[in-house]
Design a protein around this motif. Structure first.
Motif, PDB file in Angstrom:
ATOM      1  N   LEU A  24     -39.738-122.637 -71.111  1.00 11.83           N
ATOM      2  CA  LEU A  24     -38.638-121.910 -71.762  1.00 11.83           C
ATOM      3  C   LEU A  24     -37.933-120.973 -70.793  1.00 11.83           C
ATOM      4  CD1 LEU A  24     -40.273-121.096 -75.206  1.00 11.83           C
ATOM      5  CD2 LEU A  24     -38.593-122.871 -74.681  1.00 11.83           C
ATOM      6  N   ASP A  25     -38.671-120.490 -69.808  1.00 13.45           N
ATOM      7  CA  ASP A  25     -38.087-119.615 -68.785  1.00 13.45           C
ATOM      8  C   ASP A  25     -37.677-120.392 -67.541  1.00 13.45           C
ATOM      9  OD1 ASP A  25     -38.444-117.288 -70.335  1.00 13.45           O
ATOM     10  OD2 ASP A  25     -40.517-117.086 -69.612  1.00 13.45           O
ATOM     11  N   PRO A  46     -35.140-121.420 -51.717  1.00 15.05           N
ATOM     12  CA  PRO A  46     -34.452-122.671 -52.013  1.00 15.05           C
ATOM     13  C   PRO A  46     -33.273-122.391 -52.955  1.00 15.05           C
ATOM     14  CG  PRO A  46     -36.820-122.912 -52.276  1.00 15.05           C
ATOM     15  CD  PRO A  46     -36.544-121.458 -52.072  1.00 15.05           C
ATOM     16  N   ALA A  47     -32.186-123.082 -52.781  1.00 18.06           N
ATOM     17  CA  ALA A  47     -30.993-122.868 -53.594  1.00 18.06           C
ATOM     18  C   ALA A  47     -31.295-123.048 -55.076  1.00 18.06           C
ATOM     19  CB  ALA A  47     -29.895-123.833 -53.166  1.00 18.06           C
ATOM     20  N   GLY A  48     -30.758-122.151 -55.906  1.00 17.01           N
ATOM     21  CA  GLY A  48     -30.912-122.262 -57.353  1.00 17.01           C
ATOM     22  C   GLY A  48     -32.210-121.710 -57.897  1.00 17.01           C
ATOM     23  N   TYR A  59     -33.386-126.835 -62.761  1.00  7.96           N
ATOM     24  CA  TYR A  59     -34.639-127.067 -63.468  1.00  7.96           C
ATOM     25  C   TYR A  59     -34.667-128.471 -64.072  1.00  7.96           C
ATOM     26  CZ  TYR A  59     -38.537-126.522 -66.688  1.00  7.96           C
ATOM     27  OH  TYR A  59     -39.714-126.697 -67.367  1.00  7.96           O
ATOM     28  N   ALA A  60     -33.583-128.856 -64.746  1.00  9.14           N
ATOM     29  CA  ALA A  60     -33.515-130.191 -65.357  1.00  9.14           C
ATOM     30  C   ALA A  60     -33.663-131.290 -64.300  1.00  9.14           C
ATOM     31  CB  ALA A  60     -32.207-130.353 -66.122  1.00  9.14           C
ATOM     32  N   ALA A  61     -33.011-131.109 -63.171  1.00  8.43           N
ATOM     33  CA  ALA A  61     -33.087-132.111 -62.110  1.00  8.43           C
ATOM     34  C   ALA A  61     -34.500-132.183 -61.528  1.00  8.43           C
ATOM     35  CB  ALA A  61     -32.083-131.790 -61.010  1.00  8.43           C
ATOM     36  N   LEU A  62     -35.154-131.038 -61.329  1.00  6.03           N
ATOM     37  CA  LEU A  62     -36.510-131.028 -60.786  1.00  6.03           C
ATOM     38  C   LEU A  62     -37.502-131.706 -61.727  1.00  6.03           C
ATOM     39  CD1 LEU A  62     -36.659-127.418 -59.292  1.00  6.03           C
ATOM     40  CD2 LEU A  62     -36.730-129.571 -58.009  1.00  6.03           C
ATOM     41  N   VAL A  63     -37.429-131.382 -63.027  1.00  2.00           N
ATOM     42  CA  VAL A  63     -38.331-131.999 -64.003  1.00  2.00           C
ATOM     43  C   VAL A  63     -38.097-133.501 -64.069  1.00  2.00           C
ATOM     44  CG1 VAL A  63     -38.942-132.134 -66.451  1.00  2.00           C
ATOM     45  CG2 VAL A  63     -38.668-129.896 -65.353  1.00  2.00           C
ATOM     46  N   ASP A  83     -32.279-122.219 -61.969  1.00  2.00           N
ATOM     47  CA  ASP A  83     -31.059-122.359 -62.762  1.00  2.00           C
ATOM     48  C   ASP A  83     -31.246-123.558 -63.686  1.00  2.00           C
ATOM     49  OD1 ASP A  83     -30.005-120.314 -61.241  1.00  2.00           O
ATOM     50  OD2 ASP A  83     -28.769-121.628 -59.984  1.00  2.00           O
ATOM     51  N   GLY A  84     -30.530-123.582 -64.811  1.00  2.00           N
ATOM     52  CA  GLY A  84     -30.691-124.643 -65.812  1.00  2.00           C
ATOM     53  C   GLY A  84     -30.535-126.045 -65.258  1.00  2.00           C
TER      54      GLY A  84
END
Length: 177
Positions: free
Chosen positions: A44-45, A8-10, A166-170, A162-163
């Motif tokens: 954190l990762d 998946p992208a990112g 990750y933010a969008a998924l959470v 990617d940052g």
């Protein structure tokens, strides 16, 4: 032309494919019960779990010629208050085992099983991404004399996002709870 399946992208895969077993039993007969399973992801990762497939196995309901009985189960990325439907945003899998009785007195019963595909078609890269630290398994029976349950396995791998991904998924997972 062959279909090429990639990441998946990112996301960058950080583990091989693993299987995670789980089970949950009703706390009392015909009572919605939920259990959480910790994935030990590292926020954190920016670690996520990419779900490739889910197999659910619900126990058989009681065979009662005078009443309809069932055992339902589900697996979701967020906590629920009832058995989820596949249409729910955070539902990755669902199963129902049911016994339908002829309540008109003939004594006939018929068993049914409904559920999502246990293994997705090969054209799917994944069936879901879990961005928070755990997932949830639910079960609920109807018309059974004793407690029932559901068990299963989830297959997938750990990945680093990617940052912004990750933010969008959470955010998507938490807001759709």
């Amino acid at each position: 032309m062959p279909i090429i399946i990639g990441m998946p992208a990112g996301l960058k895969q950080t583990s091989s494919v693993v299987s995670i077993g789980f089970s949950v039993d009703e706390t009392a007969a015909n009572t919605f019960t939920q259990s959480s399973v910790d994935l030990n992801l590292s926020p954190l990762d920016r670690e996520v779990f990419v779900v490739l497939a889910v197999n659910l196995d619900a126990e058989s309901p009681d065979a009662d010629s005078n009443a309809n009985t069932s055992v339902k189960g589900g697996l979701t990325t967020t906590s629920q208050t009832a058995i989820p439907n596949l249409a729910d945003a955070n539902c990755l899998a669902r199963i129902t085992n049911a016994v339908q009785a002829d309540t008109q007195g003939s004594g006939s019963i018929v068993a049914f099983t409904t559920g999502a595909l246990e293994t997705p078609p090969a054209t799917l890269e994944y069936i879901g991404i879990i961005a928070t630290n755990d997932f949830f398994v639910q079960t609920e029976g109807r018309g059974n004399a004793g407690p029932k349950g559901v068990s299963g396995k989830m297959y997938g791998y750990r990945a680093r996002a990617d940052g912004d991904i990750y933010a969008a998924l959470v955010q998507s997972e938490v807001l759709s709870a």
